[in-house]
Design an enzyme around this catalytic site. Structure first.
Site, PDB file in Angstrom:
ATOM      1  N   ARG A 116       0.848  -1.246   0.053  1.00  0.00           N
ATOM      2  CA  ARG A 116      -0.064  -0.066  -0.105  1.00  0.00           C
ATOM      3  C   ARG A 116       0.832   1.179  -0.182  1.00  0.00           C
ATOM      4  O   ARG A 116       1.408   1.944   1.082  1.00  0.00           O
ATOM      5  CB  ARG A 116      -0.880  -0.061   1.345  1.00  0.00           C
ATOM      6  CG  ARG A 116      -1.824   1.012   1.220  1.00  0.00           C
ATOM      7  CD  ARG A 116      -2.727   1.233   2.618  1.00  0.00           C
ATOM      8  NE  ARG A 116      -1.706   1.911   3.667  1.00  0.00           N
ATOM      9  CZ  ARG A 116      -1.559   1.601   4.927  1.00  0.00           C
ATOM     10  NH1 ARG A 116      -2.022   0.635   5.417  1.00  0.00           N
ATOM     11  NH2 ARG A 116      -0.795   2.498   5.545  1.00  0.00           N
ATOM     12  N   HIS A 176      -3.323   4.962   4.613  1.00  0.00           N
ATOM     13  CA  HIS A 176      -4.438   3.975   4.853  1.00  0.00           C
ATOM     14  C   HIS A 176      -5.679   4.734   4.048  1.00  0.00           C
ATOM     15  O   HIS A 176      -6.674   4.319   3.288  1.00  0.00           O
ATOM     16  CB  HIS A 176      -4.834   3.601   6.030  1.00  0.00           C
ATOM     17  CG  HIS A 176      -5.799   2.646   6.443  1.00  0.00           C
ATOM     18  ND1 HIS A 176      -6.054   1.580   5.650  1.00  0.00           N
ATOM     19  CD2 HIS A 176      -7.052   3.040   6.718  1.00  0.00           C
ATOM     20  CE1 HIS A 176      -7.205   1.154   6.061  1.00  0.00           C
ATOM     21  NE2 HIS A 176      -8.056   2.078   6.774  1.00  0.00           N
ATOM     22  N   TYR A 197       4.546   5.479  10.758  1.00  0.00           N
ATOM     23  CA  TYR A 197       4.892   4.138  11.296  1.00  0.00           C
ATOM     24  C   TYR A 197       5.591   3.396  10.061  1.00  0.00           C
ATOM     25  O   TYR A 197       5.983   2.013  10.508  1.00  0.00           O
ATOM     26  CB  TYR A 197       3.601   3.386  11.656  1.00  0.00           C
ATOM     27  CG  TYR A 197       2.540   3.489  10.696  1.00  0.00           C
ATOM     28  CD1 TYR A 197       2.540   2.527   9.840  1.00  0.00           C
ATOM     29  CD2 TYR A 197       1.529   4.364  10.838  1.00  0.00           C
ATOM     30  CE1 TYR A 197       1.498   2.643   8.653  1.00  0.00           C
ATOM     31  CE2 TYR A 197       0.450   4.522   9.968  1.00  0.00           C
ATOM     32  CZ  TYR A 197       0.389   3.387   8.928  1.00  0.00           C
ATOM     33  OH  TYR A 197      -0.631   3.673   8.038  1.00  0.00           O
TER      34      TYR A 197
END
Length: 479
Positions: free
Chosen positions: A367, A371, A380
């Site tokens: 990805r 998100h 992160y």
């Protein structure tokens, strides 16, 4: 009497099996090695051969009924050693051999399940070839580029405050488009929320995407869903639900319905690696295996469930190994290889429909985008990691190299496509912004044939509240 029972034993057993639904409709073919139950991996050559030969195989081979409810539990040769005095336990599901050797099954295999791919990172065929026409290949690329452009523009629109939410498919375009190309319009899609490319392939217009994201009167869902929660009854695309993995059992139910109706179609459902940590995933796989439902489970394993890496989700070798535990045939595919996905999903679809069985496909991808617009993945994930996948492993760039090497695409065609799509999207957004919002009454409709008294009271209360506090509600919302 004992003689009569012995003589009629076979007919009694067959009768009981028929009543219990233990007979599966199966196409048997010795010429298609990928249909062998013992195959863990499929080579590019064998998958390509399957695609070339499958039509003639399905037409010429007899369709047979046979019992295969417990195929996945049959003992395989070479698995059991040191059988104690050749003794077996006649247990439901098949005979189980006894052994005097105490041996625990390893928690992980010595080697990871390999990943099927057709194109290398430079867009060159690794071996053999895939039977895909110029028309299909060019449409796949065009839709992937369109999807990427749409994501960029709608993402910017959200950042400008013009829509409330958005979620991109950047880095996962191949899974969207290649899988859609391998299906037919009769196949029911039960999506998660990162598969708008399937709708795009099926004919959902850019204006329809804009109408949904802006929640206007032209939205098929009448503004009752968050942006990117698309749905289309006409295109057999069930409406998106945000709840993780809840769509998986639903897809099995759809597939079982198609099976009972004798349809030449399957159900296809998508989910992420995070969805495999939900109970619905396990229930759905077991449900599908037991009912022998023609459903494809396509997992987009992109390494992250929002901010949770796969290392914190499970200790198994990804998702693909879980299929065997539930008696579901499975394959791992390079999720950034358009041709590998197209051939694998197309073959899996034929298996699911012809053999009436579920198939699990784990597509390894990444990805690249956040998100959603509510997330900042740089908090992160290393930025260098994101850029590596964005530049060196981009599925669109890889596939473009392949179609260009075939003489099917050019820089001129690329510029024209990108320019036209951008213009169409900007025009669609302007139209969507000017289009009237759905009326207030639409909040309460489409559930009951006649509005019940409790909903009528709620509608009345809402209208009174808006009149008392008009400053708290959008002025362009028709009452």
């Amino acid at each position: 009497m004992a003689v009569c029972v012995r003589q009629s034993r076979k007919s009694i057993i067959n009768h009981v099996k028929a009543k219990m639904g233990l007979l599966g409709l199966t196409c048997l073919s010795s010429s298609m090695p990928s249909l062998n139950n013992d195959h863990r991996t499929l080579s590019a050559a064998s998958l390509a051969k399957d695609l070339r030969d499958q039509n003639s195989v399905l037409e010429n081979k007899p369709t047979l009924y046979r019992t295969r409810r417990f195929d996945s539990t049959h003992q395989r040769s070479g698995v059991q050693s040191n059988v104690a005095n050749n003794q077996f336990l006649d247990f439901p599901g098949g005979k189980v051999a006894f052994t005097s050797e105490m041996r625990f099954i390893s928690e992980s295999p010595k080697e990871r399940i390999p990943c099927y791919r057709v194109l290398d990172d430079d867009g060159q065929l690794i071996e053999g070839g895939i039977n895909v026409s110029k028309e299909i290949a060019v449409k796949m690329y065009s839709d992937m580029a369109t999807l990427q452009t749409m994501d960029t523009i709608f993402y910017d629109a959200q950042r400008q405050g013009r829509i409330s939410f958005y979620l991109t498919t950047i880095g996962e375009e191949a899974i969207n488009i290649a899988s859609a190309a391998a299906l037919t319009i009769d196949d029911f899609v039960v999506p998660q929320y990162r598969e708008p490319g399937v709708l795009l392939w099926r004919g959902f217009t850019l204006q329809q995407f804009a109408n949904q994201c802006f929640s206007n009167k032209g939205d098929d869902c009448r503004g009752r869903q968050m942006p990117i929660h698309y749905g289309s009854k006409k295109l057999n695309y069930l409406t998106v639900a945000s709840t993780i993995a809840s769509q998986l059992p639903h897809a099995v139910g759809v597939a079982y319905s198609l099976k009972m109706d004798g349809k030449d179609a399957c159900a296809v459902t998508y989910f992420g690696d995070g969805g495999s940590s939900e109970g619905d995933f396990h229930a759905a796989l077991n449900f599908a295996a037991v009912t022998e439902a023609p459903v494809l489970f396509i997992c987009r394993n992109n390494g992250w469930a929002i901010s949770t890496p796969t290392s914190d989700q499970f200790r198994s070798d990804g998702i693909v190994v879980r299929g065997e535990a539930y008696g579901v045939r499975s394959i791992r595919v390079d999720g950034n290889d358009t041709l590998a996905l197209y051939s694998a999903v197309r073959t899996a679809r034929e298996m699911a429909i012809c053999e009436q069985r579920p198939i699990l496909i784990e597509a390894l991808t990444y990805r690249v985008g956040h998100h959603s617009t509510s997330d900042d993945s740089t908090k992160y994930r290393p930025v260098d990691e994101i850029e590596l996948w964005r530049s060196a492993r981009d599925p669109i760039t890889r596939f473009r190299k392949w179609i260009e090497s075939n003489g099917w695409w050019s820089s001129e065609a690329e510029s024209e496509l990108r320019s036209n799509v951008r213009k169409q999207l900007l025009d669609a957004i302007q139209v969507a912004e000017r289009t009237e919002k759905p009326p207030l009454a639409d909040i309460f409709t489409d559930v009951y044939d006649a509005l019940p008294s409790n909903l009528s009271e709620q509608e009345k209360w809402l209208r009174e509240t808006i009149k008392i506090h008009p400053q708290d509600y959008p002025s362009d919302f028709p009452l």
